[in-house]
Design a protein around this motif. Structure first.
Motif, PDB file in Angstrom:
ATOM      1  N   VAL A 297       0.840  -1.203   0.000  1.00 19.44           N
ATOM      2  CA  VAL A 297       0.000   0.000   0.000  1.00 19.44           C
ATOM      3  C   VAL A 297       0.871   1.247   0.000  1.00 19.44           C
ATOM      4  N   MET A 298       1.948   1.226   0.767  1.00 19.82           N
ATOM      5  CA  MET A 298       2.838   2.375   0.815  1.00 19.82           C
ATOM      6  C   MET A 298       3.462   2.637  -0.558  1.00 19.82           C
ATOM      7  N   TRP A 299       3.905   1.591  -1.242  1.00 18.29           N
ATOM      8  CA  TRP A 299       4.534   1.763  -2.547  1.00 18.29           C
ATOM      9  C   TRP A 299       3.529   2.214  -3.601  1.00 18.29           C
ATOM     10  N   VAL A 300       2.310   1.706  -3.555  1.00 17.82           N
ATOM     11  CA  VAL A 300       1.274   2.146  -4.499  1.00 17.82           C
ATOM     12  C   VAL A 300       0.913   3.605  -4.243  1.00 17.82           C
TER      13      VAL A 300
ATOM     14  N   PRO B 104      -2.621  -4.698  12.104  1.00 15.28           N
ATOM     15  CA  PRO B 104      -2.462  -3.330  12.585  1.00 15.28           C
ATOM     16  C   PRO B 104      -2.596  -2.284  11.497  1.00 15.28           C
ATOM     17  N   GLY B 105      -2.961  -2.661  10.312  1.00 12.09           N
ATOM     18  CA  GLY B 105      -3.141  -1.715   9.216  1.00 12.09           C
ATOM     19  C   GLY B 105      -1.948  -1.722   8.289  1.00 12.09           C
TER      20      GLY B 105
ATOM     21  N   SER C 200      -0.788   3.840   8.473  1.00 15.39           N
ATOM     22  CA  SER C 200      -1.327   3.622   9.814  1.00 15.39           C
ATOM     23  C   SER C 200      -0.485   4.409  10.806  1.00 15.39           C
ATOM     24  N   ALA C 201      -1.051   5.479  11.333  1.00 15.02           N
ATOM     25  CA  ALA C 201      -0.300   6.302  12.268  1.00 15.02           C
ATOM     26  C   ALA C 201      -0.893   6.251  13.669  1.00 15.02           C
TER      27      ALA C 201
END
Length: 102
Positions: free
Chosen positions: A22-25, A66-67, A72-73
């Motif tokens: 998700v972070m890379w997308v 955990p997301g 997810s912060a």
């Protein structure tokens, strides 16, 4: 000799590994949005950014704990509310800004 039935309090409980997809997308989408702001139009890029924030809110809302890594912060509710409100505010700003301002 007795065998303990539970782990001591200071031993962390292992969690399932989080995917970085998700972070890379999201990062790839940001690169495309910045490129489109130069190649197409700043207003269109602002609307794409607003759409990305809302999509990330949906992903954060439905992803298991955990997301996803990178989005997810805080708590799930806070993250979703923050992303939706920010995305909607960005969309309103993009649509209502004068043509020369962006």
């Amino acid at each position: 000799m007795t065998v303990p039935t539970s782990a001591p309090a200071d031993v962390p409980i292992p969690t399932q590994p989080r995917s970085h997809a998700v972070m890379w997308v999201a990062l790839l989408a940001m690169v495309l949005i910045v490129a489109s702001s130069f190649l197409i139009d700043a207003r269109a890029a602002s609307l794409m950014f607003a759409a990305e924030l809302v999509v990330l809110a949906i992903v954060r809302a439905v992803a298991p704990r955990p997301g996803p890594y990178g989005i997810s912060a805080r708590s799930r509710g806070f993250d979703v509310a923050f992303l939706v409100v920010t995305g909607l505010a960005m969309a309103v700003f993009a649509v209502t800004a004068p043509a020369g301002a962006i």
